[in-house]
Design a protein around this motif. Structure first.
Motif, PDB file in Angstrom:
ATOM      1  N   GLN A 187       0.846  -1.181   0.000  1.00 50.68           N
ATOM      2  CA  GLN A 187       0.000   0.000   0.000  1.00 50.68           C
ATOM      3  C   GLN A 187       0.885   1.235   0.000  1.00 50.68           C
ATOM      4  O   GLN A 187       1.749   1.401   0.848  1.00 50.68           O
ATOM      5  CB  GLN A 187      -0.928   0.019   1.217  1.00 50.68           C
ATOM      6  CG  GLN A 187      -1.968   1.144   1.158  1.00 50.68           C
ATOM      7  CD  GLN A 187      -2.937   1.090   2.311  1.00 50.68           C
ATOM      8  OE1 GLN A 187      -2.569   0.726   3.425  1.00 50.68           O
ATOM      9  NE2 GLN A 187      -4.190   1.459   2.057  1.00 50.68           N
ATOM     10  N   TYR A 236     -13.843  -2.679   4.169  1.00 49.79           N
ATOM     11  CA  TYR A 236     -12.820  -2.662   5.206  1.00 49.79           C
ATOM     12  C   TYR A 236     -12.669  -1.227   5.704  1.00 49.79           C
ATOM     13  O   TYR A 236     -12.745  -0.270   4.940  1.00 49.79           O
ATOM     14  CB  TYR A 236     -11.468  -3.126   4.654  1.00 49.79           C
ATOM     15  CG  TYR A 236     -11.347  -4.618   4.449  1.00 49.79           C
ATOM     16  CD1 TYR A 236     -11.834  -5.236   3.304  1.00 49.79           C
ATOM     17  CD2 TYR A 236     -10.722  -5.416   5.408  1.00 49.79           C
ATOM     18  CE1 TYR A 236     -11.709  -6.604   3.119  1.00 49.79           C
ATOM     19  CE2 TYR A 236     -10.588  -6.787   5.229  1.00 49.79           C
ATOM     20  CZ  TYR A 236     -11.090  -7.364   4.080  1.00 49.79           C
ATOM     21  OH  TYR A 236     -10.959  -8.717   3.905  1.00 49.79           O
ATOM     22  N   LYS A 264      -2.656   2.010  10.239  1.00 50.22           N
ATOM     23  CA  LYS A 264      -3.046   0.673  10.701  1.00 50.22           C
ATOM     24  C   LYS A 264      -3.438  -0.203   9.517  1.00 50.22           C
ATOM     25  O   LYS A 264      -3.555   0.255   8.391  1.00 50.22           O
ATOM     26  CB  LYS A 264      -4.224   0.773  11.673  1.00 50.22           C
ATOM     27  CG  LYS A 264      -3.963   1.642  12.881  1.00 50.22           C
ATOM     28  CD  LYS A 264      -2.869   1.063  13.763  1.00 50.22           C
ATOM     29  CE  LYS A 264      -2.707   1.866  15.036  1.00 50.22           C
ATOM     30  NZ  LYS A 264      -1.594   1.338  15.866  1.00 50.22           N
ATOM     31  N   SER A 265      -3.645  -1.489   9.800  1.00 51.73           N
ATOM     32  CA  SER A 265      -4.054  -2.408   8.745  1.00 51.73           C
ATOM     33  C   SER A 265      -5.572  -2.386   8.588  1.00 51.73           C
ATOM     34  O   SER A 265      -6.294  -1.986   9.504  1.00 51.73           O
ATOM     35  CB  SER A 265      -3.558  -3.819   9.069  1.00 51.73           C
ATOM     36  OG  SER A 265      -4.109  -4.272  10.280  1.00 51.73           O
ATOM     37  N   PRO A 266      -6.081  -2.816   7.430  1.00 46.23           N
ATOM     38  CA  PRO A 266      -7.529  -2.836   7.214  1.00 46.23           C
ATOM     39  C   PRO A 266      -8.231  -3.835   8.132  1.00 46.23           C
ATOM     40  O   PRO A 266      -7.708  -4.907   8.426  1.00 46.23           O
ATOM     41  CB  PRO A 266      -7.657  -3.252   5.747  1.00 46.23           C
ATOM     42  CG  PRO A 266      -6.332  -2.955   5.130  1.00 46.23           C
ATOM     43  CD  PRO A 266      -5.336  -3.186   6.221  1.00 46.23           C
ATOM     44  N   GLU A 267      -9.442  -3.475   8.502  1.00 52.29           N
ATOM     45  CA  GLU A 267     -10.265  -4.297   9.373  1.00 52.29           C
ATOM     46  C   GLU A 267     -11.595  -4.555   8.668  1.00 52.29           C
ATOM     47  O   GLU A 267     -12.276  -3.620   8.245  1.00 52.29           O
ATOM     48  CB  GLU A 267     -10.493  -3.540  10.684  1.00 52.29           C
ATOM     49  CG  GLU A 267     -11.498  -4.139  11.617  1.00 52.29           C
ATOM     50  CD  GLU A 267     -11.884  -3.167  12.723  1.00 52.29           C
ATOM     51  OE1 GLU A 267     -12.576  -3.582  13.651  1.00 52.29           O
ATOM     52  OE2 GLU A 267     -11.510  -1.981  12.640  1.00 52.29           O
ATOM     53  N   GLN A 309      -9.938   1.323   7.573  1.00 55.71           N
ATOM     54  CA  GLN A 309      -8.510   1.430   7.840  1.00 55.71           C
ATOM     55  C   GLN A 309      -8.221   2.772   8.507  1.00 55.71           C
ATOM     56  O   GLN A 309      -8.378   3.833   7.907  1.00 55.71           O
ATOM     57  CB  GLN A 309      -7.689   1.292   6.547  1.00 55.71           C
ATOM     58  CG  GLN A 309      -6.195   1.247   6.780  1.00 55.71           C
ATOM     59  CD  GLN A 309      -5.388   1.019   5.516  1.00 55.71           C
ATOM     60  OE1 GLN A 309      -5.818   1.342   4.413  1.00 55.71           O
ATOM     61  NE2 GLN A 309      -4.199   0.456   5.659  1.00 55.71           N
TER      62      GLN A 309
END
Lengths: 114, 113
Positions: A37, B36, B42-45, B38
């Protein structure tokens, strides 16, 4: 605790060096994925693996390599051939049963190459 | 044409309002759709998934799918400042018996107190 772990959280390297990012999961998931990303962008698929000892290139595999020797582990190596390696790298896994489509992400590794 | 398109935003709404996030996709064969959330850095949830035409509700979130028009949306009722994040739409692509998630670039949501 069940989940996906990635290490390290932050990684700094000099240009021209290979670097390996770790991804481990204890969810007993069959499939694992690596995404990249860039700021303000969505996720782009680098490599994925559906079973041990097998993996496929994603959309942006050039300059990267992976291995899948164990179900729990899917390390990603960023080689010196990758032109713009600075990015946020995300590992994900997916169960092969139940709802097979849901992917869960690790916390990510932010790689900076100077 | 991108496979999954989202307006990058930011979409700014006042606290308590309904936030409406939209996503269009190009592959008419797509069957499964995901939203998702995000947070920055942070990482996607995963917050919602939908397979069938119509609405699916989960708490303050409602996903809406219209396969004929090839769009999927996410409504957030009673928006809270903690909802401020980037929302990523994703679509399953099935190729050679493998599954890949194709992501949009995300819509940034700002909920003003």
């Amino acid at each position: 605790d069940g989940g996906i772990t990635q290490s390290p959280k932050y990684l700094f390297r000099k240009e021209g060096q290979n670097v390996t990012l770790s991804c481990e999961q204890n969810l007993n998931h069959d499939a694992m994925y690596w995404y990249r990303q860039d700021p303000g962008q969505g996720l782009r698929l680098i490599y994925y693996s559906q079973i041990v000892n097998d993996f496929q290139k994603g959309d942006i595999a050039e300059g990267y390599s992976v291995s899948r020797e164990k179900k729990e582990s899917f390390p990603l190596t960023v080689t010196s051939a990758q032109k713009n390696p600075t990015a946020f790298y995300l590992c994900a896994s997916r169960a092969g049963t139940g709802n097979p489509y849901e992917q869960y992400f690790g916390p990510g590794t932010r790689l900076t190459v100077t | 044409q991108k496979e999954v398109e989202q307006n990058s935003g930011p979409l700014s709404v006042p606290e308590g309002a309904i936030a409406s996030l939209n996503c269009t996709y190009s592959d008419r064969g797509s069957q499964s759709f995901f939203w998702y959330r995000q947070y920055s850095g942070k990482s996607p949830e995963l917050i919602m998934f939908i397979y069938s035409n119509g609405d699916k509700e989960d708490g303050r979130f409602t996903a809406q799918l219209n396969k004929a028009s090839q769009y999927v949306s996410l409504l957030i009722r009673d928006s809270q400042p903690s909802d401020s994040a980037t929302y990523l739409c994703a679509v399953i692509l099935i190729m050679d018996s493998s599954y890949k998630l194709i992501f949009g670039s995300g819509t940034r949501l700002l909920v003003r107190p």
